[in-house]
Design an enzyme around this catalytic site. Structure first.
Site, PDB file in Angstrom:
ATOM      1  N   GLY A  23       0.727  -1.241   0.018  1.00 53.08           N
ATOM      2  CA  GLY A  23      -0.044  -0.046  -0.139  1.00 53.08           C
ATOM      3  C   GLY A  23       0.841   1.212   0.229  1.00 53.08           C
ATOM      4  O   GLY A  23       2.010   1.173   0.200  1.00 53.08           O
ATOM      5  N   GLN A  24       0.252   2.506   0.005  1.00 48.51           N
ATOM      6  CA  GLN A  24       0.955   3.523  -0.436  1.00 48.51           C
ATOM      7  C   GLN A  24       1.739   4.006   1.187  1.00 48.51           C
ATOM      8  O   GLN A  24       2.811   4.222   0.879  1.00 48.51           O
ATOM      9  CB  GLN A  24      -0.060   5.031  -0.621  1.00 48.51           C
ATOM     10  CG  GLN A  24      -1.076   5.040   0.014  1.00 48.51           C
ATOM     11  CD  GLN A  24      -1.895   6.411  -0.328  1.00 48.51           C
ATOM     12  OE1 GLN A  24      -1.337   7.123  -0.999  1.00 48.51           O
ATOM     13  NE2 GLN A  24      -2.990   6.502   0.305  1.00 48.51           N
ATOM     14  N   ASP A  36      -2.101 -12.639   4.594  1.00 51.04           N
ATOM     15  CA  ASP A  36      -3.584 -11.911   4.662  1.00 51.04           C
ATOM     16  C   ASP A  36      -3.837 -11.799   6.202  1.00 51.04           C
ATOM     17  O   ASP A  36      -3.876 -12.868   7.122  1.00 51.04           O
ATOM     18  CB  ASP A  36      -4.742 -12.754   4.064  1.00 51.04           C
ATOM     19  CG  ASP A  36      -5.862 -12.405   4.102  1.00 51.04           C
ATOM     20  OD1 ASP A  36      -6.080 -11.583   5.162  1.00 51.04           O
ATOM     21  OD2 ASP A  36      -6.827 -12.719   2.984  1.00 51.04           O
ATOM     22  N   ALA A  46      -4.575  -2.537   5.771  1.00 52.90           N
ATOM     23  CA  ALA A  46      -6.074  -2.133   6.306  1.00 52.90           C
ATOM     24  C   ALA A  46      -7.150  -2.245   4.894  1.00 52.90           C
ATOM     25  O   ALA A  46      -6.635  -2.231   3.559  1.00 52.90           O
ATOM     26  CB  ALA A  46      -6.106  -0.744   6.572  1.00 52.90           C
ATOM     27  N   TYR A 103     -16.409   2.286   7.467  1.00 48.07           N
ATOM     28  CA  TYR A 103     -14.922   2.244   7.552  1.00 48.07           C
ATOM     29  C   TYR A 103     -14.413   2.947   8.912  1.00 48.07           C
ATOM     30  O   TYR A 103     -13.541   2.388   9.623  1.00 48.07           O
ATOM     31  CB  TYR A 103     -14.559   2.848   6.363  1.00 48.07           C
ATOM     32  CG  TYR A 103     -13.101   3.483   6.566  1.00 48.07           C
ATOM     33  CD1 TYR A 103     -12.013   2.233   6.283  1.00 48.07           C
ATOM     34  CD2 TYR A 103     -12.694   4.711   6.650  1.00 48.07           C
ATOM     35  CE1 TYR A 103     -10.850   2.755   6.416  1.00 48.07           C
ATOM     36  CE2 TYR A 103     -11.389   5.144   6.840  1.00 48.07           C
ATOM     37  CZ  TYR A 103     -10.184   4.017   6.654  1.00 48.07           C
ATOM     38  OH  TYR A 103      -9.055   4.558   6.741  1.00 48.07           O
TER      39      TYR A 103
HETATM   40  N1  LIG Z   1      -5.415   6.498   2.576  1.00 47.00           N
HETATM   41  C1  LIG Z   1      -6.047   7.470   3.505  1.00 47.00           C
HETATM   42  O1  LIG Z   1      -6.432   8.760   3.196  1.00 47.00           O
HETATM   43  C2  LIG Z   1      -6.045   7.328   5.111  1.00 47.00           C
HETATM   44  C3  LIG Z   1      -6.358   8.449   5.724  1.00 47.00           C
HETATM   45  C4  LIG Z   1      -6.081   8.133   7.218  1.00 47.00           C
HETATM   46  C5  LIG Z   1      -5.491   6.839   7.572  1.00 47.00           C
HETATM   47  N2  LIG Z   1      -5.371   5.894   6.764  1.00 47.00           N
HETATM   48  C6  LIG Z   1      -4.880   4.387   7.501  1.00 47.00           C
HETATM   49  O2  LIG Z   1      -3.544   4.757   7.194  1.00 47.00           O
HETATM   50  C7  LIG Z   1      -3.268   3.030   6.738  1.00 47.00           C
HETATM   51  C8  LIG Z   1      -2.746   3.024   5.468  1.00 47.00           C
HETATM   52  O3  LIG Z   1      -3.193   3.471   4.336  1.00 47.00           O
HETATM   53  P1  LIG Z   1      -2.911   3.547   2.961  1.00 47.00           P
HETATM   54  O4  LIG Z   1      -3.716   4.800   2.551  1.00 47.00           O
HETATM   55  O5  LIG Z   1      -1.735   3.255   2.837  1.00 47.00           O
HETATM   56  O6  LIG Z   1      -3.870   2.260   2.197  1.00 47.00           O
HETATM   57  P2  LIG Z   1      -3.784   1.400   0.906  1.00 47.00           P
HETATM   58  O7  LIG Z   1      -2.844   2.129   0.125  1.00 47.00           O
HETATM   59  O8  LIG Z   1      -5.043   0.998   0.475  1.00 47.00           O
HETATM   60  O9  LIG Z   1      -2.683   0.157   1.540  1.00 47.00           O
HETATM   61  C9  LIG Z   1      -3.381  -0.862   2.396  1.00 47.00           C
HETATM   62  C10 LIG Z   1      -2.567  -2.106   2.092  1.00 47.00           C
HETATM   63  O10 LIG Z   1      -3.355  -3.064   2.960  1.00 47.00           O
HETATM   64  C11 LIG Z   1      -3.469  -4.224   2.158  1.00 47.00           C
HETATM   65  N3  LIG Z   1      -4.415  -5.215   2.702  1.00 47.00           N
HETATM   66  C12 LIG Z   1      -5.858  -4.991   2.561  1.00 47.00           C
HETATM   67  N4  LIG Z   1      -6.414  -6.216   3.112  1.00 47.00           N
HETATM   68  C13 LIG Z   1      -5.524  -6.729   3.562  1.00 47.00           C
HETATM   69  C14 LIG Z   1      -5.389  -7.826   4.184  1.00 47.00           C
HETATM   70  N5  LIG Z   1      -6.434  -8.805   4.755  1.00 47.00           N
HETATM   71  N6  LIG Z   1      -4.296  -8.700   4.667  1.00 47.00           N
HETATM   72  C15 LIG Z   1      -3.200  -7.846   4.264  1.00 47.00           C
HETATM   73  N7  LIG Z   1      -3.167  -6.767   3.717  1.00 47.00           N
HETATM   74  C16 LIG Z   1      -4.296  -6.259   3.238  1.00 47.00           C
HETATM   75  C17 LIG Z   1      -3.742  -3.860   0.682  1.00 47.00           C
HETATM   76  O11 LIG Z   1      -3.515  -4.745  -0.237  1.00 47.00           O
HETATM   77  P3  LIG Z   1      -4.402  -4.767  -1.446  1.00 47.00           P
HETATM   78  O12 LIG Z   1      -3.966  -3.561  -2.287  1.00 47.00           O
HETATM   79  O13 LIG Z   1      -3.953  -5.926  -2.041  1.00 47.00           O
HETATM   80  O14 LIG Z   1      -5.813  -4.780  -1.178  1.00 47.00           O
HETATM   81  C18 LIG Z   1      -2.840  -2.627   0.717  1.00 47.00           C
HETATM   82  O15 LIG Z   1      -1.615  -3.040   0.309  1.00 47.00           O
HETATM   83  C19 LIG Z   1      -4.613   2.556   6.901  1.00 47.00           C
HETATM   84  O16 LIG Z   1      -4.592   1.941   8.223  1.00 47.00           O
HETATM   85  C20 LIG Z   1      -5.546   3.589   6.716  1.00 47.00           C
HETATM   86  O17 LIG Z   1      -6.676   3.076   7.296  1.00 47.00           O
HETATM   87  C21 LIG Z   1      -5.423   6.033   5.488  1.00 47.00           C
END
Ligand SMILES: NC(=O)c1ccc[n+]([C@@H]2O[C@H](COP(=O)([O-])OP(=O)(O)OC[C@H]3O[C@@H](n4cnc5c(N)ncnc54)[C@H](OP(=O)(O)O)[C@@H]3O)[C@@H](O)[C@H]2O)c1
Length: 268
Positions: A8-9, A32, A52, A113
């Site tokens: 993820g990012q 997973d 997540a 969410y």
């Molecule tokens: N994005 C935002 O604006 C934001 C804001 C505040 C907080 N956050 C939090 O920051 C954290 C990182 O977010 P992000 O933006 O980096 O999200 P992201 O780019 O969607 O990355 C999440 C990663 O988790 C993986 N994932 C999903 N389900 C999984 C599972 N069952 N087992 C293992 N890996 C799994 C995804 O894999 P796949 O791609 O294969 O599904 C993806 O690589 C999260 O906790 C999020 O809630 C995000």
């Protein structure tokens, strides 16, 4: 240490930031997190838990699926026995405030969410830093900056909501700030970029910094057609009253992100 969600990012940015500390990047293909960990996985001294369910609208259709990852998966991570950094979200708040949310403000999530992330905070256990961030963006993955750049490729104007305010946070800055959070006692911390913006302000800045003349049409959330499934907080700027690190301004993060996107394009 382990970094979950390393595809993820934020996970990528963490794996990069902590590479010299021996971080092991764990993608979903390797573990997973809704399942018990593979037997060969050593937790080490610390887990940076960035895996997540982040599909905010999709969680409305499948709240159990979101909870399985964000709550159940986090419990599995905590069961490894090492201290955990759990990344949480501004969407745990209802957005009714008009000044920054502090750690002492009561959460009141409005979406499936947001609820799953709040329950995930509790599932992280006692040895945990809960780092709430907002509006993440980076050079890879699904995020607003990349979506705007894609839309600008074939549109002169994009409609963007102007009645939601937050602090767009660059994943590289959050990854670097995680080092400072680790110096603090376990607990909940707010760590978002300096400054604040509406999505429309952010979109205008993206086009300006990228040298594009795409126009932004400012619309309200109610005008979105079709409407988004999940409600979003109208205001979710986060600040810390507990000494969490102050991150650089979102516009500096945007410049760094665009430079990283350009560099990746030149290396292709
Ligand atoms: N994005 C935002 O604006 C934001 C804001 C505040 C907080 N956050 C939090 O920051 C954290 C990182 O977010 P992000 O933006 O980096 O999200 P992201 O780019 O969607 O990355 C999440 C990663 O988790 C993986 N994932 C999903 N389900 C999984 C599972 N069952 N087992 C293992 N890996 C799994 C995804 O894999 P796949 O791609 O294969 O599904 C993806 O690589 C999260 O906790 C999020 O809630 C995000």
């Amino acid at each position: 240490m382990l970094v979950t969600g390393a595809g993820g990012q934020l996970g990528r940015a963490l794996a990069e930031e902590f590479a010299d500390d021996g971080a092991v990047a764990v993608t979903r293909a390797l573990w997973d997190v809704t399942l018990p960990p593979p037997p060969q996985l050593e937790p080490g001294d610390l887990v940076l838990h960035a895996a997540a369910w982040t599909d905010v609208d999709g969680a409305e259709d499948d709240p159990q699926g979101a909870a399985a990852v964000n709550v159940g998966g986090t419990a599995n991570v905590a069961a490894l026995g090492a201290p955990v950094v759990y990344y949480s979200t501004d969407y745990v708040f209802d957005g009714r405030k008009r000044e920054p949310y502090l750690e002492s403000d009561g959460p009141n999530p409005q979406s499936a969410y947001g609820r799953s992330k709040l329950h995930g905070e509790a599932a992280a256990g006692d040895q945990a830093w809960i780092v709430r961030a907002s509006w993440l963006f980076g050079p890879t993955g699904h995020n607003f900056v990349r979506t705007m750049l894609r839309l600008a490729a074939d549109r002169d104007e994009v409609s963007v909501v102007d009645d939601q305010r937050g602090s767009p946070t660059y994943v590289g800055h959050l990854a670097a700030a995680t080092r400072q959070v680790l110096e603090l006692p376990y607990g909940v911390y707010h760590a978002a970029a300096g400054g604040d913006a509406s999505w429309a302000d952010f979109a205008e800045a993206i086009f300006e910094e990228a040298g594009l003349d795409t126009r932004v049409r400012r619309v309200s959330t109610a005008e979105l057609d079709p409407p988004r499934k999940a409600p979003r907080p109208a205001y979710s700027v986060l600040r810390s009253e507990k000494g969490a690190p102050e991150l650089p301004h979102w516009r500096d993060g945007l410049r760094e992100c665009l430079a990283a996107i350009r560099a990746a394009g030149e290396n292709e």
